[in-house]
Every structure is written in C-alpha cells, then in structure tokens.
Design a protein around this motif. Structure first.
Motif, PDB file in Angstrom:
ATOM      1  N   ALA A 220       0.831  -1.201   0.000  1.00  0.00           N
ATOM      2  CA  ALA A 220       0.000   0.000   0.000  1.00  0.00           C
ATOM      3  C   ALA A 220       0.868   1.255   0.000  1.00  0.00           C
ATOM      4  O   ALA A 220       1.963   1.275   0.572  1.00  0.00           O
ATOM      5  N   VAL A 221       0.377   2.305  -0.614  1.00  0.00           N
ATOM      6  CA  VAL A 221       1.103   3.578  -0.695  1.00  0.00           C
ATOM      7  C   VAL A 221       1.388   4.113   0.706  1.00  0.00           C
ATOM      8  O   VAL A 221       2.479   4.620   0.986  1.00  0.00           O
ATOM      9  N   ALA A 222       0.418   4.000   1.615  1.00  0.00           N
ATOM     10  CA  ALA A 222       0.618   4.482   2.993  1.00  0.00           C
ATOM     11  C   ALA A 222       1.795   3.777   3.650  1.00  0.00           C
ATOM     12  O   ALA A 222       2.604   4.406   4.338  1.00  0.00           O
ATOM     13  N   SER A 223       1.924   2.473   3.421  1.00  0.00           N
ATOM     14  CA  SER A 223       3.037   1.708   4.000  1.00  0.00           C
ATOM     15  C   SER A 223       4.374   2.150   3.421  1.00  0.00           C
ATOM     16  O   SER A 223       5.378   2.223   4.137  1.00  0.00           O
ATOM     17  N   VAL A 224       4.404   2.463   2.135  1.00  0.00           N
ATOM     18  CA  VAL A 224       5.634   2.955   1.507  1.00  0.00           C
ATOM     19  C   VAL A 224       6.064   4.268   2.165  1.00  0.00           C
ATOM     20  O   VAL A 224       7.225   4.466   2.498  1.00  0.00           O
ATOM     21  N   GLY A 225       5.090   5.173   2.366  1.00  0.00           N
ATOM     22  CA  GLY A 225       5.390   6.443   3.029  1.00  0.00           C
ATOM     23  C   GLY A 225       5.942   6.233   4.423  1.00  0.00           C
ATOM     24  O   GLY A 225       6.909   6.898   4.837  1.00  0.00           O
ATOM     25  N   GLU A 226       5.367   5.310   5.161  1.00  0.00           N
ATOM     26  CA  GLU A 226       5.829   5.024   6.525  1.00  0.00           C
ATOM     27  C   GLU A 226       7.243   4.456   6.516  1.00  0.00           C
ATOM     28  O   GLU A 226       8.084   4.839   7.341  1.00  0.00           O
ATOM     29  N   ILE A 227       7.515   3.547   5.585  1.00  0.00           N
ATOM     30  CA  ILE A 227       8.861   2.957   5.492  1.00  0.00           C
ATOM     31  C   ILE A 227       9.885   4.034   5.152  1.00  0.00           C
ATOM     32  O   ILE A 227      10.971   4.089   5.750  1.00  0.00           O
ATOM     33  N   ILE A 228       9.552   4.905   4.214  1.00  0.00           N
ATOM     34  CA  ILE A 228      10.477   5.988   3.850  1.00  0.00           C
ATOM     35  C   ILE A 228      10.705   6.905   5.045  1.00  0.00           C
ATOM     36  O   ILE A 228      11.829   7.340   5.308  1.00  0.00           O
ATOM     37  N   TRP A 229       9.646   7.201   5.800  1.00  0.00           N
ATOM     38  CA  TRP A 229       9.794   8.038   7.006  1.00  0.00           C
ATOM     39  C   TRP A 229      10.743   7.374   8.002  1.00  0.00           C
ATOM     40  O   TRP A 229      11.638   8.037   8.542  1.00  0.00           O
TER      41      TRP A 229
ATOM     42  N   VAL B  21      -2.761  13.694  12.570  1.00  0.00           N
ATOM     43  CA  VAL B  21      -2.078  13.941  13.848  1.00  0.00           C
ATOM     44  C   VAL B  21      -0.586  13.661  13.734  1.00  0.00           C
ATOM     45  O   VAL B  21       0.256  14.505  14.057  1.00  0.00           O
ATOM     46  N   ALA B  22      -0.237  12.464  13.279  1.00  0.00           N
ATOM     47  CA  ALA B  22       1.179  12.104  13.154  1.00  0.00           C
ATOM     48  C   ALA B  22       1.877  12.966  12.111  1.00  0.00           C
ATOM     49  O   ALA B  22       3.054  13.320  12.271  1.00  0.00           O
ATOM     50  N   GLY B  23       1.155  13.317  11.064  1.00  0.00           N
ATOM     51  CA  GLY B  23       1.753  14.128  10.011  1.00  0.00           C
ATOM     52  C   GLY B  23       2.130  15.514  10.481  1.00  0.00           C
ATOM     53  O   GLY B  23       3.265  15.953  10.324  1.00  0.00           O
ATOM     54  N   ILE B  24       1.200  16.197  11.111  1.00  0.00           N
ATOM     55  CA  ILE B  24       1.443  17.596  11.473  1.00  0.00           C
ATOM     56  C   ILE B  24       2.241  17.758  12.769  1.00  0.00           C
ATOM     57  O   ILE B  24       2.758  18.838  13.056  1.00  0.00           O
ATOM     58  N   SER B  25       2.389  16.696  13.540  1.00  0.00           N
ATOM     59  CA  SER B  25       3.102  16.803  14.817  1.00  0.00           C
ATOM     60  C   SER B  25       4.547  17.271  14.640  1.00  0.00           C
ATOM     61  O   SER B  25       5.095  17.952  15.508  1.00  0.00           O
ATOM     62  N   GLY B  26       5.152  16.941  13.507  1.00  0.00           N
ATOM     63  CA  GLY B  26       6.535  17.371  13.270  1.00  0.00           C
ATOM     64  C   GLY B  26       6.660  18.876  13.138  1.00  0.00           C
ATOM     65  O   GLY B  26       7.577  19.493  13.679  1.00  0.00           O
ATOM     66  N   LEU B  27       5.723  19.496  12.422  1.00  0.00           N
ATOM     67  CA  LEU B  27       5.743  20.957  12.279  1.00  0.00           C
ATOM     68  C   LEU B  27       5.480  21.647  13.611  1.00  0.00           C
ATOM     69  O   LEU B  27       6.091  22.674  13.922  1.00  0.00           O
ATOM     70  N   ILE B  28       4.591  21.078  14.410  1.00  0.00           N
ATOM     71  CA  ILE B  28       4.300  21.660  15.724  1.00  0.00           C
ATOM     72  C   ILE B  28       5.532  21.557  16.619  1.00  0.00           C
ATOM     73  O   ILE B  28       5.925  22.524  17.277  1.00  0.00           O
ATOM     74  N   GLY B  29       6.167  20.380  16.634  1.00  0.00           N
ATOM     75  CA  GLY B  29       7.384  20.198  17.436  1.00  0.00           C
ATOM     76  C   GLY B  29       8.485  21.146  17.002  1.00  0.00           C
ATOM     77  O   GLY B  29       9.170  21.761  17.828  1.00  0.00           O
ATOM     78  N   PHE B  30       8.668  21.292  15.684  1.00  0.00           N
ATOM     79  CA  PHE B  30       9.661  22.231  15.160  1.00  0.00           C
ATOM     80  C   PHE B  30       9.343  23.647  15.613  1.00  0.00           C
ATOM     81  O   PHE B  30      10.221  24.395  16.039  1.00  0.00           O
TER      82      PHE B  30
ATOM     83  N   ALA C 298       9.636  12.509  16.011  1.00  0.00           N
ATOM     84  CA  ALA C 298      10.066  11.116  16.148  1.00  0.00           C
ATOM     85  C   ALA C 298       9.101  10.253  16.965  1.00  0.00           C
ATOM     86  O   ALA C 298       8.600   9.251  16.475  1.00  0.00           O
ATOM     87  N   ILE C 299       8.837  10.628  18.209  1.00  0.00           N
ATOM     88  CA  ILE C 299       8.109   9.731  19.115  1.00  0.00           C
ATOM     89  C   ILE C 299       6.660   9.512  18.676  1.00  0.00           C
ATOM     90  O   ILE C 299       6.229   8.371  18.496  1.00  0.00           O
ATOM     91  N   LEU C 300       5.893  10.592  18.505  1.00  0.00           N
ATOM     92  CA  LEU C 300       4.491  10.432  18.130  1.00  0.00           C
ATOM     93  C   LEU C 300       4.340   9.751  16.770  1.00  0.00           C
ATOM     94  O   LEU C 300       3.572   8.801  16.639  1.00  0.00           O
ATOM     95  N   PRO C 301       5.084  10.207  15.733  1.00  0.00           N
ATOM     96  CA  PRO C 301       4.931   9.501  14.452  1.00  0.00           C
ATOM     97  C   PRO C 301       5.411   8.047  14.500  1.00  0.00           C
ATOM     98  O   PRO C 301       4.827   7.184  13.835  1.00  0.00           O
TER      99      PRO C 301
ATOM    100  N   VAL D 142       3.270   4.851  13.401  1.00  0.00           N
ATOM    101  CA  VAL D 142       3.743   3.854  12.432  1.00  0.00           C
ATOM    102  C   VAL D 142       3.696   2.453  13.047  1.00  0.00           C
ATOM    103  O   VAL D 142       3.321   1.483  12.390  1.00  0.00           O
ATOM    104  N   ALA D 143       4.052   2.341  14.325  1.00  0.00           N
ATOM    105  CA  ALA D 143       4.087   1.034  14.992  1.00  0.00           C
ATOM    106  C   ALA D 143       2.699   0.499  15.326  1.00  0.00           C
ATOM    107  O   ALA D 143       2.472  -0.715  15.289  1.00  0.00           O
ATOM    108  N   THR D 144       1.747   1.394  15.668  1.00  0.00           N
ATOM    109  CA  THR D 144       0.450   0.926  16.181  1.00  0.00           C
ATOM    110  C   THR D 144      -0.748   1.277  15.315  1.00  0.00           C
ATOM    111  O   THR D 144      -1.817   0.678  15.474  1.00  0.00           O
ATOM    112  N   GLY D 145      -0.616   2.299  14.464  1.00  0.00           N
ATOM    113  CA  GLY D 145      -1.764   2.770  13.697  1.00  0.00           C
ATOM    114  C   GLY D 145      -2.686   3.680  14.489  1.00  0.00           C
ATOM    115  O   GLY D 145      -3.739   4.098  14.007  1.00  0.00           O
TER     116      GLY D 145
END
Length: 195
Positions: free
Chosen positions: A2-11, A148-157, A55-58, A62-65
C-alpha cells in the motif's frame, strides 16, 4: 504494498538516516570544552517538543496505527513529494553539521575556540539546522497519511524554533558582536531570501 506503508517505510528510513548523520557529531562534541551557555528549561522543552513531534508520536503511529481516526487516503504523489522534501532536509542537516564541525552542540553552547561559520548552508541562512527540521516536518506531512502524526513534526519544530532562536542569536551577538551583526544583515533566519 500500500502507498501508505511505503510512506511510513520511507519516514522510518529518513529518521534512521537523521540519527546516523548526527551520531558522530554528538560523540565528537563531548570532547570539546564548553565555555558558555548550557541547557535551560526552555531549551529542554523545545528539544523535547521537537523529539516528540518529529520522532516519538509519528513512530508510535507507524508502529500501532493509533490514532487511526485521523487517517486520510495516501497518494503516490504525496509520498514522492514527501520523499524529496525529507531528502532535502537530510542533505541540509548533514551539510550544517559538516560546516559546524567542532562548533556543533545540541544545546545553546559556545565551545572552546568557537568560530562563526558563514560557509555552506550558513551562507544562505543563519540557522540551516532549523531549516532542515522545518523540511523534515513538511516531509512528514506528506509521508504519513495521518493528520495527527503528520502535522506533529511541524508543531514540534515550531515550539523548538520559537523557544530557542532568539536566545541563540543573542548568544551569538554576545560572543561575536559586530561580526555576527554584519552576518545577520546579509542572511535570513531559516528561509533563504524570505525569513
């Protein structure tokens, strides 16, 4: 796959690459004496926010969905764009570390024989490492198909940036005076020619 899984692996690969880039600089930094600065409470909060959001939230997602209710459909163009942005972030991150060399520190510190670095990515912006975190956060939005996981990086930054950048610039002005002031006049903070 799945495309979503590819994105997660690349992340995941991107975050591992981030750590591989940083690790040797962390080891070297321990050997150089600190002459000014150090970790403050706001510094700790900023670093923890960036770590949590980038790192932590995303990684938990990725690990739990979880939180699955915030999922959205993944698309190949978004994953491709996220990969390009994340790769640019890693390149800037690597070049920033390379230019700083023995001057690098995870906290706001001045090292023994500290020099003002104005070459490489520092010729365009004063804080290219923050630029790399901004790009990592943007790449994360496209790579992870979860709001949530997507935007958390911008908020943390954003928390890290807002808590640290003014203090960092004051510290550099105290140490390098007119040399840093002249450098500030020629460069932007994190986005070349804009901000």
């Amino acid at each position: 796959m799945a495309v979503a899984s590819v994105g997660e692996i690349i992340w995941v690969i991107g975050v591992i690459a981030w750590y591989v880039i940083r690790y040797p600089f962390e080891r070297r930094a321990r050997r150089v004496r600190i002459v000014a600065g150090g970790r403050s409470r706001s510094d700790t909060v900023g670093l923890a926010s960036a770590l949590f959001g980038l790192a932590i939230l995303p990684a938990f997602y990725v690990a739990t969905g979880i939180p699955g209710a915030a999922d959205h459909p993944a698309s190949a163009w978004a994953v491709a764009l996220g990969t390009i942005i994340f790769c640019c972030a890693l390149w800037i991150f690597r070049m920033s570390h390379k230019e700083l060399g023995r001057n690098w520190s995870i906290t706001l510190e001045i090292r023994e024989r500290h020099e003002l670095v104005c070459a490489g990515p520092y010729a365009l912006v004063r804080h290219p490492m923050y630029t790399s975190f901004l790009l990592m956060g943007l790449g994360q939005i496209f790579l992870l198909s979860n709001w949530v996981a997507g935007i958390s990086g911008l908020i943390g930054f954003a928390v890290l940036f807002l808590l640290r950048v003014d203090k960092e610039e004051r510290m550099m002005l105290e140490n390098f005076g007119s040399q840093y002031r002249a450098y500030m006049e020629k460069t932007k903070r994190i986005v070349p020619y804009l901000y």
